[in-house]
Motif scaffolding. Structure first.
Motif, PDB file in Angstrom:
ATOM      1  N   ASP A   1       2.654   3.753   5.770  1.00 28.26           N
ATOM      2  CA  ASP A   1       3.408   3.874   4.310  1.00 28.26           C
ATOM      3  C   ASP A   1       5.157   3.762   5.072  1.00 28.26           C
ATOM      4  O   ASP A   1       5.901   2.544   4.884  1.00 28.26           O
TER       5      ASP A   1
ATOM      6  N   GLN B   1       0.153   1.122   0.938  1.00 21.90           N
ATOM      7  CA  GLN B   1       1.267   1.138  -0.563  1.00 21.90           C
ATOM      8  C   GLN B   1       1.843   2.717  -0.330  1.00 21.90           C
ATOM      9  O   GLN B   1       2.981   2.499  -1.709  1.00 21.90           O
ATOM     10  N   GLY B   2       1.571   3.930  -0.145  1.00 24.81           N
ATOM     11  CA  GLY B   2       2.706   4.957  -0.297  1.00 24.81           C
ATOM     12  C   GLY B   2       1.723   5.971  -0.958  1.00 24.81           C
ATOM     13  O   GLY B   2       2.469   6.518  -1.422  1.00 24.81           O
TER      14      GLY B   2
ATOM     15  N   SER C   1       8.893   4.362   0.982  1.00 25.81           N
ATOM     16  CA  SER C   1       7.521   4.722   0.824  1.00 25.81           C
ATOM     17  C   SER C   1       7.333   4.048  -0.674  1.00 25.81           C
ATOM     18  O   SER C   1       6.182   4.094  -0.906  1.00 25.81           O
TER      19      SER C   1
ATOM     20  N   ARG D   1      -0.558   8.861   3.336  1.00 31.97           N
ATOM     21  CA  ARG D   1      -0.772   7.932   2.378  1.00 31.97           C
ATOM     22  C   ARG D   1      -1.119   6.756   2.989  1.00 31.97           C
ATOM     23  O   ARG D   1      -1.491   6.061   4.000  1.00 31.97           O
TER      24      ARG D   1
END
Length: 321
Positions: free
Chosen positions: A243, A206-207, A50, A203
């Motif tokens: 993610d 992009q995390g 992540s 998420r």
């Protein structure tokens, strides 16, 4: 793609953070001594999948490479952006004052969500009140590694515990309300939105933690409660687990879509890392826009009940439009 996302694609979190903190590989993660407080036992964890980090010790904080650099270098978001852009070789275009303020505001909300996720996770791991939640997750055969990787948590069955914690971290009531972590009744009384629930941080690709889902352990309704619509969270746009799944989806060309958080975690635990969830809602055009950039094949593996069949039918129709 935004300049922030481009920087994240070019800079590996383990490599960046490892230039500040000696890290040791432990299973699927990397651990080290937290750079933000004094400790002898490593509680600082970096998650390669992540591209995020979290301190499970005294700090209880976490985030991405931007939040790390902001805290480590004592920079605001604009300063961290400039530093990381230089490191990534990304040229920054002049940003309007309004755009800069908006970007900093969204980053602030992400940090607040990260603080909440750390608080919930620590409560699950160590709070005596969370023993029933831990037993439930054990019965569901979730491993400690999965609990850590997905940062599952527990929201205490209290009205103001999270609010008090966030206040101690410098988060105002107005900010916590905007992030969807607090709520208010018709009389204007403000209190923790999630109480007595197992918590699932949600998420984006992009995390970033953009919201939460919470599950009760008894017969209370609703069984699952999600964050409300916020500047970060839109249920019709977010896919749980994306993610951690996007690399497998891209590499294999197939995404398997299930309904629930637990389904995703159990699948990933068994090695099916291309599994995501649409969180009880039908596949939207926004969902499909994300998935079409990653793969050509989508498999709907929804519950075999009437609601699941209807959702599968709607999803199949949307995917072929």
């Amino acid at each position: 793609m935004s300049v922030v996302d481009e920087i994240k694609q070019r800079i590996d979190a383990v490599e960046l953070i490892g230039s500040y903190v000696p890290l040791k590989k432990t299973g699927a993660t990397y651990k080290g001594l937290c750079p933000f407080h004094s400790e002898k036992t490593p509680s600082f964890v970096v998650f390669p999948d992540s591209q995020s980090w979290h301190c499970f010790g005294a700090c209880g904080t976490g985030g991405d490479i931007f939040t790390f650099v902001m805290r480590r270098e004592n920079l605001d978001f604009a300063g961290a952006l400039k530093l990381l852009a230089q490191r990534a070789g990304v040229e920054l275009e002049p940003q309007s004052a309004g755009a800069r303020v908006q970007a900093e505001h969204l980053e602030r909300l992400r940090r607040i969500n990260s603080l909440a996720a750390g608080y919930y996770h620590e409560s699950l791991i160590s709070s005596p009140e969370a023993s029933s939640a831990r037993r439930y997750l054990e019965r569901r055969q979730l491993t400690d590694a999965s609990l850590s990787a997905f940062q599952l948590g527990w929201a205490p069955d209290e009205w103001h515990h999270l609010e008090s914690f966030l206040r101690s971290e410098g988060v105002s009531r107005e900010e916590a309300l905007e992030a969807g972590l607090l709520t208010a009744n018709e009389a204007g009384n403000v209190y923790d939105r999630f109480r007595g629930r197992i918590m699932f941080p949600i998420r984006d690709l992009q995390g970033h933690i953009v919201g939460f889902g919470g599950r009760v352990l008894d017969d209370s309704q609703p069984k699952y409660l999600n964050s409300p619509q916020t500047p970060l969270f839109d249920k019709g746009r977010v896919l749980y687990g994306i993610d951690r799944a996007h690399r497998s989806i891209r590499e294999g060309g197939t995404a398997i879509i299930v309904e629930g958080y637990m389904d995703v975690i159990a699948a990933h635990q068994c090695g099916a890392t291309n599994v995501i969830a649409c969180m009880g809602t039908a596949l939207s055009e926004a969902h499909l826009d994300v998935l079409k950039r990653l793969c050509k094949t989508m498999v709907l593996a929804l519950d075999a009940d009437e609601a699941g069949l209807r959702a599968a039918e709607r999803g199949a129709m949307a995917a072929t439009e």
